[in-house]
Scaffold this active site. Structure first.
Site, mmCIF file in Angstrom:
data_model
loop_
_atom_site.group_PDB
_atom_site.id
_atom_site.type_symbol
_atom_site.label_atom_id
_atom_site.label_comp_id
_atom_site.label_asym_id
_atom_site.label_seq_id
_atom_site.Cartn_x
_atom_site.Cartn_y
_atom_site.Cartn_z
ATOM 1 N N GLU A 49 16.308 23.325 -49.431
ATOM 2 C CA GLU A 49 16.892 24.469 -48.715
ATOM 3 C C GLU A 49 17.218 24.123 -47.271
ATOM 4 O OE1 GLU A 49 16.795 28.116 -50.039
ATOM 5 O OE2 GLU A 49 16.575 27.327 -52.066
ATOM 6 N N HIS A 86 11.085 30.794 -46.580
ATOM 7 C CA HIS A 86 11.343 29.518 -45.910
ATOM 8 C C HIS A 86 10.313 29.374 -44.785
ATOM 9 C CE1 HIS A 86 15.820 29.966 -47.141
ATOM 10 N NE2 HIS A 86 15.281 29.038 -47.886
ATOM 11 N N CYS A 96 18.043 31.739 -38.877
ATOM 12 C CA CYS A 96 18.719 31.464 -40.159
ATOM 13 C C CYS A 96 20.205 31.243 -39.949
ATOM 14 C CB CYS A 96 18.581 32.641 -41.113
ATOM 15 S SG CYS A 96 16.903 33.056 -41.545
HETATM 16 O O1 SUG Z 1 18.507 32.680 -49.103
HETATM 17 N N1 SUG Z 1 19.511 35.885 -48.207
HETATM 18 C C1 SUG Z 1 19.209 34.540 -47.798
HETATM 19 C C2 SUG Z 1 18.597 34.513 -46.436
HETATM 20 C C3 SUG Z 1 18.459 33.116 -45.908
HETATM 21 C C4 SUG Z 1 17.667 33.058 -44.667
HETATM 22 N N2 SUG Z 1 17.597 31.740 -44.175
HETATM 23 C C5 SUG Z 1 16.543 31.184 -43.532
HETATM 24 N N3 SUG Z 1 15.355 31.707 -43.598
HETATM 25 N N4 SUG Z 1 16.731 30.087 -42.921
HETATM 26 C C6 SUG Z 1 18.299 33.866 -48.817
HETATM 27 O O2 SUG Z 1 17.362 34.513 -49.306
HETATM 28 C C7 SUG Z 1 20.448 37.573 -49.683
HETATM 29 C C8 SUG Z 1 21.753 37.752 -50.405
HETATM 30 C C9 SUG Z 1 21.821 38.957 -51.272
HETATM 31 O O3 SUG Z 1 20.805 39.418 -51.764
HETATM 32 O O4 SUG Z 1 22.956 39.383 -51.512
HETATM 33 C C10 SUG Z 1 20.240 36.138 -49.282
HETATM 34 O O5 SUG Z 1 20.742 35.242 -49.945
#
Ligand code: SUG
Length: 419
Positions: A165, A233, A350
């Site tokens: 990731e 994460h 993020c």
């Molecule tokens: O992968 N949300 C992302 C958020 C990513 C956050 N990134 C870090 N922590 N670096 C995920 O969970 C939600 C999309 C949705 O539900 O439509 C989403 O993918």
């Protein structure tokens, strides 16, 4: 490599015109809580742009990546699914999740690598279908932005099924961004109610591919209780910059040994550890206190760029007040409003990928200044949908609007090559 010109550049993902809340990420509590609610792509993209302007204003180098093409009809084709066959697959094809560029790749700056180039490995994001579709287009964009092979090496993603990731599970400790650093890879182990998205094998593969010195590379297990509490994460519970580690007391599986190993590899380490009695794991995740950008200002001082939600969780607001009044290494706290992204579990950290590089070696089309921010803002204001309701996803009218909005942005940036 001329080390003097190496600086940290934050590449923020411009929030795409299809930004919506479909609840696609198991273990991401904010995304699940907002599933099925209306989203506001224009406001979301403007909030993201305002954060970039804020950081430019602090004197930080700022870059950006453009949204990936959505809906991804090729993804649906490969599944034998038309737009309306399956709501979950359709939602995945429409996801604007590439905005969270901390998950785009893992980056090892030139001073850390065997060949003295900056190495990037796009993340395969295999755990979630809506994210696993990202990497080919991400890799294409990285290849344009960092095309200068004298300074950058771009790898293939780690093959499935080793989950990777990207930089969200990677921290770097260093005396200065231009100095050799200690790279810390944080992985999860499966077993809890939610998937562990970063696998140890992937972290080790990335470290090998980047030519990192084993003596300056650590692999540390994330606390399974943190994953179970919603820290999908590592960057939801800890962040590092320069010699400072800002971490929740329950971030790592064995917290004491994790910190000891970091100190052994990097003796100048300064730890700002937030005790659970002051900020519970639940409040840390609710506020996204640790999903902050920890940055070195041009003055040399360290600042924390936090989501405005931190002001709304009383324990966190109290903690932050004490933090700047105290004598610790974090001297400033700046709240930024990225609420639309936060509702999908994406805070300030993020939204950005850190790349240490000489800005002159990056394709200038990806670097931001005020004039370009104005231009991007005009395109967003004129073309991004104001609101997306769940029933709009998959509709031909919205599809046309989303595709043409992105095309206008690419055109205005001279990046039609990514069309
Ligand atoms: O992968 N949300 C992302 C958020 C990513 C956050 N990134 C870090 N922590 N670096 C995920 O969970 C939600 C999309 C949705 O539900 O439509 C989403 O993918």
């Amino acid at each position: 490599m001329n080390r003097d010109s190496l600086v940290e550049i934050n590449f923020d993902g411009i929030v795409g015109p299809s930004h919506n809340y479909a609840g696609l990420s198991l273990g991401n509590l904010a995304a699940t809580a907002h599933a099925g609610t209306a989203s506001y792509p224009r406001a979301a993209a403007l909030q993201g742009l305002a954060k970039m302007r804020h950081n430019l204003g602090l004197g930080l180098a700022q870059g950006f990546f453009v949204p990936l093409p959505r809906p991804n009809l090729g993804f649906l084709d490969r599944l034998g699914a038309e737009e309306s066959t399956d709501a979950a697959l359709t939602a995945a094809a429409w996801s604007a999740s590439s905005m969270w560029t901390a998950n785009a790749a893992t980056v090892s700056p030139a001073p850390d690598t065997a060949d003295g180039r900056c190495h990037l490995t796009p993340a395969n994001l295999v755990t979630m279908p809506h994210r696993a579709q990202e990497w080919p287009d991400t890799a294409r964009q990285l290849a344009v932005a960092f095309a200068d092979e004298a300074h950058f090496a771009i790898h293939q993603p780690v093959p499935p099924s080793f989950g990777d990731e990207g930089a969200a599970n990677h921290m770097r400790l260093c005396a200065g961004h231009d100095q050799p650093g200690v790279e810390v890879f944080v992985f999860g182990r499966s077993g809890g109610p939610f998937p562990a998205r970063q696998h140890e094998q992937s972290s080790r593969a990335v470290a090998r591919l980047h030519g990192l010195d084993p003596a300056r590379t650590l692999f540390i297990e994330q606390n399974p209780a943190a994953i179970a509490a919603g820290a999908f994460h590592n960057d939801v519970v800890s962040v590092a910059n320069g010699s400072v580690l800002f971490t929740h007391a329950e971030a790592f599986a064995d917290q004491a040994s994790a910190i000891e190993r970091m100190r052994e590899a990097f003796p100048a380490l300064e730890v700002v550890e937030v005790p659970s009695a002051e900020v519970s794991l639940a409040d840390a995740i609710r506020s996204y206190l640790f999903n902050a950008q920890l940055v070195t200002l041009p003055s040399g001082e360290t600042a924390l760029i936090v989501p405005t939600e931190c002001r709304e969780v009383p324990a966190v607001a109290r903690y932050l007040d004490g933090l700047v009044k105290g004598n610790g290494p974090i001297r400033h706290v700046f709240p930024v409003d990225v609420r639309q992204s936060m509702a999908n579990g994406g805070g300030p950290a993020c939204l950005r990928l850190r790349v240490v590089a000489d800005p002159d070696t990056v394709d200038p089309r990806f670097m931001l200044d005020e004039a370009k921010a104005d231009r991007i803002e005009q395109v967003i204001a004129a073309s991004w949908p104001e609101q997306i309701d769940p029933a709009d996803i998959g509709q031909p009218a919205l599809l046309a609007a989303v595709v043409s909005a992105r095309a206008r942005l690419l055109e205005s940036l001279g990046l039609d090559i990514l069309g």
